[in-house]
Design a protein around this motif. Structure first.
Motif, PDB file in Angstrom:
ATOM      1  N   GLU A   1       0.829  -1.201   0.000  1.00 19.15           N
ATOM      2  CA  GLU A   1       0.000   0.000   0.000  1.00 19.15           C
ATOM      3  C   GLU A   1       0.867   1.256   0.000  1.00 19.15           C
ATOM      4  N   LEU A   2       1.947   1.218   0.789  1.00 20.16           N
ATOM      5  CA  LEU A   2       2.865   2.354   0.828  1.00 20.16           C
ATOM      6  C   LEU A   2       3.536   2.573  -0.529  1.00 20.16           C
TER       7      LEU A   2
ATOM      8  N   MET B   1      12.380  -0.006  -8.218  1.00 18.69           N
ATOM      9  CA  MET B   1      12.904  -0.644  -7.014  1.00 18.69           C
ATOM     10  C   MET B   1      13.944   0.253  -6.353  1.00 18.69           C
ATOM     11  N   LYS B   2      14.808   0.860  -7.167  1.00 18.70           N
ATOM     12  CA  LYS B   2      15.840   1.757  -6.656  1.00 18.70           C
ATOM     13  C   LYS B   2      15.233   3.069  -6.160  1.00 18.70           C
TER      14      LYS B   2
ATOM     15  N   SER C   1       7.518  -6.680  -3.311  1.00 17.90           N
ATOM     16  CA  SER C   1       6.664  -5.582  -2.822  1.00 17.90           C
ATOM     17  C   SER C   1       6.213  -4.701  -3.977  1.00 17.90           C
ATOM     18  N   LEU C   2       7.122  -4.442  -4.911  1.00 15.81           N
ATOM     19  CA  LEU C   2       6.778  -3.606  -6.055  1.00 15.81           C
ATOM     20  C   LEU C   2       5.754  -4.299  -6.942  1.00 15.81           C
TER      21      LEU C   2
ATOM     22  N   ILE D   1      -1.702 -13.847  -2.736  1.00 10.34           N
ATOM     23  CA  ILE D   1      -2.439 -12.587  -2.836  1.00 10.34           C
ATOM     24  C   ILE D   1      -2.767 -12.057  -1.441  1.00 10.34           C
ATOM     25  N   SER D   2      -1.949 -12.442  -0.468  1.00 12.09           N
ATOM     26  CA  SER D   2      -2.243 -12.105   0.923  1.00 12.09           C
ATOM     27  C   SER D   2      -2.357 -10.602   1.159  1.00 12.09           C
ATOM     28  N   GLY D   3      -1.511  -9.807   0.475  1.00 11.65           N
ATOM     29  CA  GLY D   3      -1.565  -8.363   0.672  1.00 11.65           C
ATOM     30  C   GLY D   3      -2.917  -7.792   0.280  1.00 11.65           C
TER      31      GLY D   3
END
Length: 225
Positions: A11-12, A39-40, A48-49, A167-169
């Motif tokens: 989300e962030l 990513m950078k 996460s991305l 798909i936990s997030g």
């Protein structure tokens, strides 16, 4: 005092991508930096991305084209500063709800056929803790999620469990006061016990019927919000 809601990493990251689109004044069809570049830029890992991009694609902010990159889909209908519009979150939750009905519904059915005595005991303790927290007026989001994960494990299908975890997030969006409203916990609480009763009785039909009632109630609340 308003409750401060926790945000997951994806989300962030998704918010940072939206901020980038706004700051650069990108328009529909414009290409975002490559995955490696983002990513950078944001200091995050690939997983996460990717989860953030899946989330943004699900609410139609970006389009991911394999082999070509990530493109802005539509900036005219969205607010990039602050929280995503309620309409977008509703659409996202309803889309994930369809996935929950299919995958978790199958897990409920299998759990009613395969649950072990030890797993019945585990779910009994989870429900006791759920009841204790609710009666004390405390947050029940984590124990609610623990109940559903215990049911998934009781299905004894590692592939199904793995798909749900992948798909936990997105899935956990339901367990962090969706739409800033805890009614989804208050109004669906009774169905957890009736789902368990069907599973413990090894009655797949009953367990699935109660699960469908829970899903229907969630859908009604989201649509009426």
């Amino acid at each position: 005092m308003a409750k401060i809601q926790k945000q997951t990493m994806h989300e962030l990251v998704s918010q940072e991508i939206q901020n980038y689109i706004e700051e650069k004044d990108l328009q529909e069809g414009d290409k975002l930096p490559s995955v490696e570049e983002m990513m950078k830029m944001f200091g995050v890992g690939r997983s996460s991305l990717r989860e953030a991009l899946r989330y943004l694609e699900a609410i139609e902010i970006v389009t991911v084209v394999n082999g070509k990159g990530v493109f802005v889909r539509d900036v005219g209908s969205y607010r990039f500063a602050g929280k995503i519009k309620v309409e977008n979150e509703k659409r996202f939750l309803l889309s994930i709800l369809d996935v929950r009905r299919a995958l978790e519904g199958k897990a409920v059915e299998l759990a009613a056929r395969r649950i072990t005595p030890a797993q019945i005991a585990e779910l009994t303790e989870v429900l006791k803790e759920y009841s204790r927290l609710k009666e004390a007026g405390k947050d029940t989001s984590k124990i609610d999620l623990a109940f559903h994960r215990s049911v998934m494990k009781a299905a004894s299908n590692p592939i199904l469990y793995s798909v749900l975890e992948s798909i936990s997030g997105m899935y956990e969006k339901f367990f962090n006061e969706p739409l800033g409203d805890k009614r989804l916990f208050d109004e669906t609480y009774p169905f957890h016990r009736t789902i368990f009763e069907g599973i413990a009785a090894r009655d797949p039909k009953q367990a699935l019927a109660e699960f469908d009632k829970l899903m229907n109630r969630i859908e009604d609340i989201i649509r009426a919000y």
